[in-house]
Scaffold this motif. Structure first.
Motif, PDB file in Angstrom:
ATOM      1  N   ALA A   1      -5.018   0.641   5.907  1.00  0.00           N
ATOM      2  CA  ALA A   1      -6.113   0.366   6.846  1.00  0.00           C
ATOM      3  C   ALA A   1      -7.255  -0.375   6.152  1.00  0.00           C
ATOM      4  O   ALA A   1      -7.863  -1.277   6.741  1.00  0.00           O
ATOM      5  CB  ALA A   1      -6.611   1.669   7.473  1.00  0.00           C
ATOM      6  N   ILE A   2      -7.539  -0.026   4.911  1.00  0.00           N
ATOM      7  CA  ILE A   2      -8.605  -0.695   4.158  1.00  0.00           C
ATOM      8  C   ILE A   2      -8.244  -2.161   3.923  1.00  0.00           C
ATOM      9  O   ILE A   2      -9.061  -3.060   4.157  1.00  0.00           O
ATOM     10  CB  ILE A   2      -8.869   0.044   2.829  1.00  0.00           C
ATOM     11  CG1 ILE A   2      -9.500   1.409   3.120  1.00  0.00           C
ATOM     12  CG2 ILE A   2      -9.731  -0.788   1.894  1.00  0.00           C
ATOM     13  CD1 ILE A   2      -9.499   2.364   1.950  1.00  0.00           C
TER      14      ILE A   2
ATOM     15  N   CYS B   1       0.813  -1.209   0.000  1.00  0.00           N
ATOM     16  CA  CYS B   1       0.000   0.000   0.000  1.00  0.00           C
ATOM     17  C   CYS B   1       0.850   1.264   0.000  1.00  0.00           C
ATOM     18  O   CYS B   1       1.908   1.321   0.631  1.00  0.00           O
ATOM     19  CB  CYS B   1      -0.914   0.005   1.217  1.00  0.00           C
ATOM     20  SG  CYS B   1      -2.012  -1.434   1.262  1.00  0.00           S
ATOM     21  N   PHE B   2       0.335   2.266  -0.684  1.00  0.00           N
ATOM     22  CA  PHE B   2       1.016   3.555  -0.804  1.00  0.00           C
ATOM     23  C   PHE B   2       0.793   4.428   0.421  1.00  0.00           C
ATOM     24  O   PHE B   2       1.686   5.121   0.872  1.00  0.00           O
ATOM     25  CB  PHE B   2       0.522   4.273  -2.070  1.00  0.00           C
ATOM     26  CG  PHE B   2       1.113   5.630  -2.271  1.00  0.00           C
ATOM     27  CD1 PHE B   2       2.426   5.772  -2.706  1.00  0.00           C
ATOM     28  CD2 PHE B   2       0.361   6.765  -2.042  1.00  0.00           C
ATOM     29  CE1 PHE B   2       2.984   7.019  -2.891  1.00  0.00           C
ATOM     30  CE2 PHE B   2       0.916   8.023  -2.232  1.00  0.00           C
ATOM     31  CZ  PHE B   2       2.226   8.154  -2.657  1.00  0.00           C
TER      32      PHE B   2
ATOM     33  N   ALA C   1      -6.445  -5.785  10.910  1.00  0.00           N
ATOM     34  CA  ALA C   1      -6.388  -4.422  11.407  1.00  0.00           C
ATOM     35  C   ALA C   1      -6.144  -4.442  12.910  1.00  0.00           C
ATOM     36  O   ALA C   1      -6.713  -5.255  13.625  1.00  0.00           O
ATOM     37  CB  ALA C   1      -7.681  -3.677  11.082  1.00  0.00           C
ATOM     38  N   PRO C   2      -5.291  -3.516  13.366  1.00  0.00           N
ATOM     39  CA  PRO C   2      -5.061  -3.433  14.821  1.00  0.00           C
ATOM     40  C   PRO C   2      -6.383  -3.131  15.541  1.00  0.00           C
ATOM     41  O   PRO C   2      -7.167  -2.321  15.075  1.00  0.00           O
ATOM     42  CB  PRO C   2      -4.090  -2.280  14.986  1.00  0.00           C
ATOM     43  CG  PRO C   2      -3.534  -2.005  13.614  1.00  0.00           C
ATOM     44  CD  PRO C   2      -4.531  -2.527  12.628  1.00  0.00           C
ATOM     45  N   GLN C   3      -6.608  -3.801  16.623  1.00  0.00           N
ATOM     46  CA  GLN C   3      -7.827  -3.593  17.389  1.00  0.00           C
ATOM     47  C   GLN C   3      -7.584  -2.534  18.454  1.00  0.00           C
ATOM     48  O   GLN C   3      -6.517  -2.493  19.078  1.00  0.00           O
ATOM     49  CB  GLN C   3      -8.257  -4.912  18.077  1.00  0.00           C
ATOM     50  CG  GLN C   3      -8.541  -6.038  17.099  1.00  0.00           C
ATOM     51  CD  GLN C   3      -9.697  -5.699  16.179  1.00  0.00           C
ATOM     52  OE1 GLN C   3     -10.738  -5.256  16.625  1.00  0.00           O
ATOM     53  NE2 GLN C   3      -9.509  -5.922  14.895  1.00  0.00           N
TER      54      GLN C   3
END
Length: 177
Positions: free
Chosen positions: A160-161, A153-154, A169-171
């Protein structure tokens, strides 16, 4: 066993068997990821791409990586976003499938994808990421042999997506109330 992950990095620095180039149909370089890959790989990549005589949207072609840490570059041409009613989703899915087919043919074990068509081609990142993750998951579930896939990802927002779609994803951790 295959694995899927997302990270924020410069795709030209990844030491994987192949990186995927979000190319234009000429394969002769351009902006964004395409330009960065051509600069990092050096002039021999342009020579190799000239010999391929272009690439149609949804298809993929392979070249050596030359000066890249990756052994190969798989070039694919994603669709230009036209509102979502011109077959863009099917063409984007075909890009991923074409790249995965080449990876299997070459017996590659690790592959890094940028977020195809979401830069200058304007594909909405949420929709493109959903197609990418679903397509790769489906392909890996029915094919033999392990293949480690990285979605490179850039931006932090793009990461995040992808992390949300991959379930990595971090919770948020809540403290005592």
């Amino acid at each position: 066993m295959s694995s899927l992950r997302a990270l924020r990095a410069d795709i030209t620095t990844l030491a994987v068997d192949a990186i995927v180039n979000a190319a234009n149909s000429s394969l002769l370089g351009g902006g964004g990821v395409d330009g960065a890959i051509h600069r990092a790989a050096g002039p021999k990549l342009l020579e190799a791409c000239r010999a391929l005589a272009g690439c149609k949207t949804g298809q993929a072609k392979i070249t050596p990586g030359f000066r890249l840490p990756a052994s190969y570059v798989i070039h694919t041409v994603g669709p230009v976003w036209q509102g979502g009613h011109q077959g863009e989703a099917a063409l984007l899915e075909r890009c991923y499938l074409s790249c995965l087919h080449i990876a299997r043919e070459k017996r590659l074990r690790s592959l890094a994808f940028p977020s195809l068509s979401t830069g200058a081609y304007g594909y909405p990142i949420h929709q493109a990421a959903q197609i990418a993750v679903a397509c790769v998951r489906q392909c890996l579930s029915v094919k033999d042999g392990p293949l480690d896939i990285t979605f490179c990802c850039f931006s932090a927002a793009d990461l995040a997506i992808y992390e949300a779609l991959l379930g990595t994803a971090p919770q948020a951790v809540s403290g005592p109330h």
